[in-house]
Design a protein around this motif. Structure first.
Motif, mmCIF file in Angstrom:
data_model
loop_
_atom_site.group_PDB
_atom_site.id
_atom_site.type_symbol
_atom_site.label_atom_id
_atom_site.label_comp_id
_atom_site.label_asym_id
_atom_site.label_seq_id
_atom_site.Cartn_x
_atom_site.Cartn_y
_atom_site.Cartn_z
ATOM 1 N N ARG A 176 49.010 56.362 56.298
ATOM 2 C CA ARG A 176 49.814 55.519 55.202
ATOM 3 C C ARG A 176 50.480 54.412 55.774
ATOM 4 N N THR A 177 50.332 53.321 55.103
ATOM 5 C CA THR A 177 51.067 52.014 55.486
ATOM 6 C C THR A 177 51.979 51.478 54.401
ATOM 7 N N MET A 178 52.604 52.266 53.465
ATOM 8 C CA MET A 178 53.494 51.977 52.621
ATOM 9 C C MET A 178 54.206 53.171 51.879
ATOM 10 N N VAL A 179 55.367 52.914 51.317
ATOM 11 C CA VAL A 179 55.997 54.080 50.713
ATOM 12 C C VAL A 179 57.246 53.353 49.986
ATOM 13 N N GLN A 216 44.689 52.140 42.939
ATOM 14 C CA GLN A 216 43.196 52.233 43.201
ATOM 15 C C GLN A 216 42.972 53.818 42.922
ATOM 16 N N GLY A 217 42.487 54.174 41.603
ATOM 17 C CA GLY A 217 42.601 55.372 41.047
ATOM 18 C C GLY A 217 43.975 55.512 40.613
ATOM 19 N N ASN A 218 44.417 56.871 41.070
ATOM 20 C CA ASN A 218 45.893 57.241 40.824
ATOM 21 C C ASN A 218 46.966 56.939 42.032
ATOM 22 N N ALA A 219 46.292 56.176 42.833
ATOM 23 C CA ALA A 219 47.020 55.936 44.208
ATOM 24 C C ALA A 219 47.433 54.542 44.193
ATOM 25 N N LYS A 220 48.987 54.448 44.293
ATOM 26 C CA LYS A 220 49.435 52.835 44.406
ATOM 27 C C LYS A 220 49.223 52.464 45.705
ATOM 28 N N ILE A 221 48.450 51.234 45.680
ATOM 29 C CA ILE A 221 48.192 50.607 47.041
ATOM 30 C C ILE A 221 48.834 49.048 47.257
ATOM 31 N N THR A 274 32.239 49.323 49.481
ATOM 32 C CA THR A 274 32.823 50.389 49.026
ATOM 33 C C THR A 274 33.131 49.913 47.511
ATOM 34 N N HIS A 275 33.309 50.829 46.689
ATOM 35 C CA HIS A 275 33.448 50.673 45.398
ATOM 36 C C HIS A 275 34.601 51.092 44.964
ATOM 37 N N TYR A 276 35.498 50.327 44.184
ATOM 38 C CA TYR A 276 37.053 50.456 43.894
ATOM 39 C C TYR A 276 37.034 50.235 42.489
ATOM 40 N N VAL A 277 37.966 51.048 41.904
ATOM 41 C CA VAL A 277 38.568 50.948 40.381
ATOM 42 C C VAL A 277 39.907 50.532 40.566
ATOM 43 N N ILE A 278 40.171 49.230 40.352
ATOM 44 C CA ILE A 278 41.576 48.882 40.200
ATOM 45 C C ILE A 278 42.198 48.678 38.820
ATOM 46 N N THR A 279 43.553 49.166 38.681
ATOM 47 C CA THR A 279 44.456 48.772 37.535
ATOM 48 C C THR A 279 45.730 48.134 38.110
ATOM 49 N N VAL A 280 46.418 47.717 36.992
ATOM 50 C CA VAL A 280 47.829 47.127 37.393
ATOM 51 C C VAL A 280 48.792 47.535 36.350
ATOM 52 N N ARG A 281 49.833 48.277 36.704
ATOM 53 C CA ARG A 281 51.292 48.632 35.802
ATOM 54 C C ARG A 281 52.417 47.599 35.939
ATOM 55 N N ALA A 282 53.002 47.057 35.148
ATOM 56 C CA ALA A 282 54.388 46.501 35.034
ATOM 57 C C ALA A 282 55.543 47.699 35.266
ATOM 58 N N ARG A 283 56.705 47.254 35.864
ATOM 59 C CA ARG A 283 57.638 47.899 36.024
ATOM 60 C C ARG A 283 59.049 47.230 36.085
ATOM 61 N N ASP A 284 59.893 47.528 34.965
ATOM 62 C CA ASP A 284 61.280 46.922 34.977
ATOM 63 C C ASP A 284 62.315 47.508 35.638
ATOM 64 N N ALA A 285 63.466 47.093 35.651
ATOM 65 C CA ALA A 285 64.591 47.413 36.439
ATOM 66 C C ALA A 285 65.111 48.936 36.184
ATOM 67 N N ALA A 286 64.778 49.562 35.168
ATOM 68 C CA ALA A 286 64.927 50.630 34.706
ATOM 69 C C ALA A 286 64.048 51.994 35.333
#
Length: 327
Positions: free
Chosen positions: A84-87, A169-174, A193-205
């Protein structure tokens, strides 16, 4: 009063016979691994920071990398496995400054020196915000060679403000980028390699938006190129007849990072020495630069470079070249 030790026959046994002798003969690993590079820290919310870095592939002495430790103001606050290279660092205070570093630990328990320091400020805490941002729209992207991908999307809206975008990537934040950004470059992907990517926005709360529509893409095969590291890197030394000094001539094929400016860091013997910044966009073909080395003859350097990516982090290092002045 000190006493002179007396050698007994048991002490003279071969190194292959006793554990004590093995330790004394220097077979125990005490060489620290290299420190992580490319460390970045991005506020995900008023109480969470996302820390990312470039991993260490292997220790120089062959010892396996076992884990990465994230330090906040010099104190370990998180540990992750070597793959892993993020946390995410949670439980932080709003409107506060934090300084993070990352260090490597090998299988023998040796620690690297801490990485460079990165500073981040968490945003102010919102007043009772239970409403998530809207979902990001029109997620688009394409593979950028065999190890990278370019993404873009339309901005989400929020009753307060969008602090960050999380890329999955799937259910894992990358990956995570600032809430003002609507594009990103993913690096470190696998060829073919095949990837399925999604994006989600996050607010301060820490409210998360619904996921964007999925984006499906496939990276090029191993021969596709276009990753995050400079390719076909070459280093040579020449002596200037006028000032009798040695100069390091570098050349490479730039990676396709979509960075606005061509910017590179140069390392000699694992030590950062200078940043190369061009006034124009990254060149289409081969890039070249010269670094002054001084007048000392017979000095050997290990040389490598790395580019700045479009998300502001530093990409992967080139292959390493070795040069000697006067050779």
């Amino acid at each position: 009063m000190s006493r002179t030790p007396v050698l007994r026959p048991a002490v003279l046994l071969s190194c292959s016979i006793t554990l004590l002798a093995l330790t004394a003969c220097g077979s125990e690993d005490e060489r620290p691994p290299a420190a992580p590079t490319g460390v970045t820290a991005q506020s995900s919310s008023a109480t969470t920071v996302h820390v990312m870095w470039q991993g260490v592939k292997a220790a120089k002495d062959g010892e396996a990398v076992e884990a990465y430790e994230v330090l906040q103001a010099g104190k370990k606050v998180k540990e992750v496995d070597a793959d892993r290279t993020m946390v995410d660092i949670a439980g932080l205070k709003p409107s506060a400054d934090y300084v993070f570093t990352v260090r490597t630990r090998d299988a023998a328990g040796n620690h690297s020196t801490p990485s460079r320091k990165v500073t981040v400020t968490t945003p102010a805490a919102p007043t009772e915000d239970a409403k998530p941002p809207t979902r990001p729209g029109q997620l688009r992207g394409k593979a950028n060679g065999s190890r990278a991908a370019d993404l873009s999307w339309t901005a989400s809206t929020d009753d307060q403000r969008v602090v960050s975008y999380d890329i999955y990537q799937g259910n894992a934040k990358i990956h995570t980028v600032d809430g003002k950004e609507t594009r990103a470059v993913l690096t470190g992907l696998r060829p073919d390699t095949h990837y399925v990517i999604t994006v989600r926005a996050r607010d301060a709360a820490d409210n998360l938006s619904p996921a964007s529509a999925p984006l499906r893409l496939t990276t090029d095969g191993k021969g596709g190129g276009g990753g995050e590291e400079p390719e076909d890197f070459r280093a040579s030394v020449r002596k200037n007849t006028k000032d009798k000094a040695y100069y390091l001539d570098l050349s490479w094929t730039p990676p396709r990072t979509d960075a606005l400016k061509a910017e590179y860091q140069v390392y000699l013997d694992e030590v950062f020495v200078t940043t190369l910044a061009a006034d124009d966009d990254a060149p289409e073909g081969r890039a070249r630069h010269t670094v002054y080395l001084g007048t000392e003859e017979g000095k050997t350097y290990d040389v490598r470079i790395r580019p700045r990516l479009s998300d502001g982090s530093w990409g992967a290092f080139s292959t390493e070249g070795t040069v000697t002045t006067g050779s």
